[in-house]
Design a protein around this motif. Sequence first.
Motif, short mmCIF file in Angstrom:
data_model
loop_
_atom_site.label_atom_id
_atom_site.label_comp_id
_atom_site.label_asym_id
_atom_site.label_seq_id
_atom_site.Cartn_x
_atom_site.Cartn_y
_atom_site.Cartn_z
N SER A 156 0.88 2.49 -10.16
CA SER A 156 -0.10 3.54 -9.77
C SER A 156 0.17 4.06 -8.21
O SER A 156 -0.16 4.97 -7.88
N LEU A 157 1.00 3.48 -7.51
CA LEU A 157 1.55 3.99 -6.24
C LEU A 157 2.37 5.15 -6.68
O LEU A 157 2.35 5.98 -5.42
N PHE A 158 2.98 5.19 -7.58
CA PHE A 158 3.87 6.19 -8.01
C PHE A 158 3.18 7.60 -8.44
O PHE A 158 3.83 8.64 -8.82
N ASN A 159 2.08 7.31 -8.84
CA ASN A 159 1.08 8.19 -9.78
C ASN A 159 0.14 9.10 -8.70
O ASN A 159 -0.76 8.52 -8.34
N ASP A 160 0.27 10.26 -8.68
CA ASP A 160 -0.50 10.85 -7.76
C ASP A 160 -2.08 11.08 -8.32
O ASP A 160 -2.83 11.41 -7.54
N THR A 161 -2.03 10.66 -9.63
CA THR A 161 -3.42 10.89 -10.19
C THR A 161 -4.07 9.69 -10.30
O THR A 161 -4.76 9.31 -11.23
N SER A 162 -3.67 8.63 -9.83
CA SER A 162 -4.17 7.29 -9.80
C SER A 162 -5.88 7.19 -9.34
O SER A 162 -6.31 8.04 -8.80
N PRO A 163 -6.49 6.37 -9.91
CA PRO A 163 -7.85 6.24 -9.59
C PRO A 163 -8.57 6.62 -8.44
O PRO A 163 -9.34 7.11 -8.01
N SER A 164 -7.78 5.91 -7.39
CA SER A 164 -8.28 5.79 -6.07
C SER A 164 -8.03 7.28 -5.32
O SER A 164 -8.82 7.64 -4.82
N LYS A 165 -6.96 7.65 -5.77
CA LYS A 165 -6.64 9.22 -5.10
C LYS A 165 -7.84 10.14 -5.91
O LYS A 165 -8.35 11.13 -5.36
N ARG A 209 0.67 -1.22 -0.15
CA ARG A 209 -0.18 -0.20 -0.11
C ARG A 209 1.03 1.20 0.00
O ARG A 209 0.35 2.29 -0.05
N ASP A 210 2.08 1.20 0.04
CA ASP A 210 2.88 2.25 0.25
C ASP A 210 4.29 2.26 -0.64
O ASP A 210 4.81 0.97 -0.93
N LYS A 211 4.34 3.20 -1.59
CA LYS A 211 5.41 3.10 -2.67
C LYS A 211 6.82 3.20 -2.10
O LYS A 211 7.61 2.68 -2.78
N LYS A 212 6.94 3.45 -0.71
CA LYS A 212 8.37 3.33 -0.18
C LYS A 212 8.66 1.62 -0.06
O LYS A 212 10.04 1.52 -0.18
N ILE A 213 7.82 0.83 0.09
CA ILE A 213 8.10 -0.60 0.32
C ILE A 213 8.64 -0.89 -1.32
O ILE A 213 9.68 -1.50 -1.33
N VAL A 214 7.96 -0.43 -2.33
CA VAL A 214 8.36 -0.95 -3.49
C VAL A 214 9.51 -0.28 -4.05
O VAL A 214 10.32 -1.03 -4.68
N LYS A 215 9.85 0.83 -3.58
CA LYS A 215 11.00 1.61 -4.06
C LYS A 215 12.29 0.83 -3.22
O LYS A 215 13.47 0.73 -3.99
N LYS A 216 12.03 0.45 -2.05
CA LYS A 216 13.28 -0.20 -1.37
C LYS A 216 13.47 -1.56 -2.38
O LYS A 216 14.74 -1.93 -2.24
N VAL A 217 12.45 -2.27 -2.52
CA VAL A 217 12.79 -3.69 -3.29
C VAL A 217 13.20 -3.19 -4.47
O VAL A 217 14.14 -4.17 -5.00
N CYS A 218 12.78 -2.37 -5.41
CA CYS A 218 13.27 -1.90 -6.58
C CYS A 218 14.97 -1.55 -6.50
O CYS A 218 15.61 -1.99 -7.28
N ASP A 219 15.21 -0.97 -5.37
CA ASP A 219 16.69 -0.43 -5.02
C ASP A 219 17.42 -1.97 -4.91
O ASP A 219 18.65 -2.16 -5.03
N ALA A 220 16.75 -2.76 -3.98
CA ALA A 220 17.58 -4.28 -3.78
C ALA A 220 17.68 -4.88 -5.08
O ALA A 220 18.85 -5.37 -5.33
N TYR A 221 16.64 -4.97 -6.17
CA TYR A 221 16.94 -5.52 -7.31
C TYR A 221 18.17 -4.93 -8.14
O TYR A 221 18.79 -5.66 -8.62
N GLU A 222 18.16 -3.59 -7.97
CA GLU A 222 19.23 -2.76 -8.90
C GLU A 222 20.60 -3.34 -8.27
O GLU A 222 21.46 -3.20 -9.19
#
Length: 251
Positions: free
Chosen positions: A230-239, A200-213
């Motif tokens: 969608s987590l990185f997009n401020d204009t996502s449908p939910s928001k 639910r938080d883009k910070k989690i995804v970013k850490k995992v992406c950095d780990a992959y890199e």
Amino acid sequence: MWRPVLMAKLIQQFNHLGPIRAQTLVYIHNQTTESTTGVDIYSGEPTSKRKIGENVPRNEKVNFLVKILNDLDDSKESVYNALDAWAAWEQDFPIGPLRQALIGLEKQHQWHRIIHVIKWMLSKGQGTTMGTYGQLVRALDMDHRAEEAHDVWVKKLGVDMHSVPWQLCHQMISVYYRNNMMERAVKLFKGLEAFDRKPRDKKIVKKVCDAYEILGLIEEKERLLKKYESLFNDTSPSKRSTRTSKKKSKS
């Protein structure tokens, strides 16, 4: 007359465990009173006695425990002895005051003592909740004991991947990330995805992406970014829907 004599005997018995334990007993004795509701007609004894230490205010108990723990050395034996003495006169296990004491120790960044207190509590079969184990993981991480934090996760939290809260998952991924355990961070995230758990938080995804890199897995990083864009997009449908509903409510 019986109470001073009894306390003197108890203190004498506990003296071999160190001055802190005796000090704890003296404090509790000095802060307590006894109340009765009647006298047994056969024995002449009170029919109801207030448990020693029962009328000491909780905040006072907590503050006293924190002070005692701060005065101790960092040895497991010293902390356990002090906790045993502090809890000895409670009718029920003092889980509430202990949690307050842990909060006080956290504010002081007394991570080593927090670890001892939580492990003592768990050794008594108390506080065996995800929150307690999460607090232990945090303290171990802050005390630079990431490998032990990993062991707690594997044995106590990671065994139930479909229901462990995302907050704890994020906490553990952060522990792996800070301690350069990138393979473990990726493995944990993949395990969550296997249970169809979506971050639910883009910070989690970013850490995992950095780990992959860092691991040289650029394609996996790109796949993850695309999957959760969608987590990185401020204009996502939910928001957008949230903003629209707020505008409607204002109008």
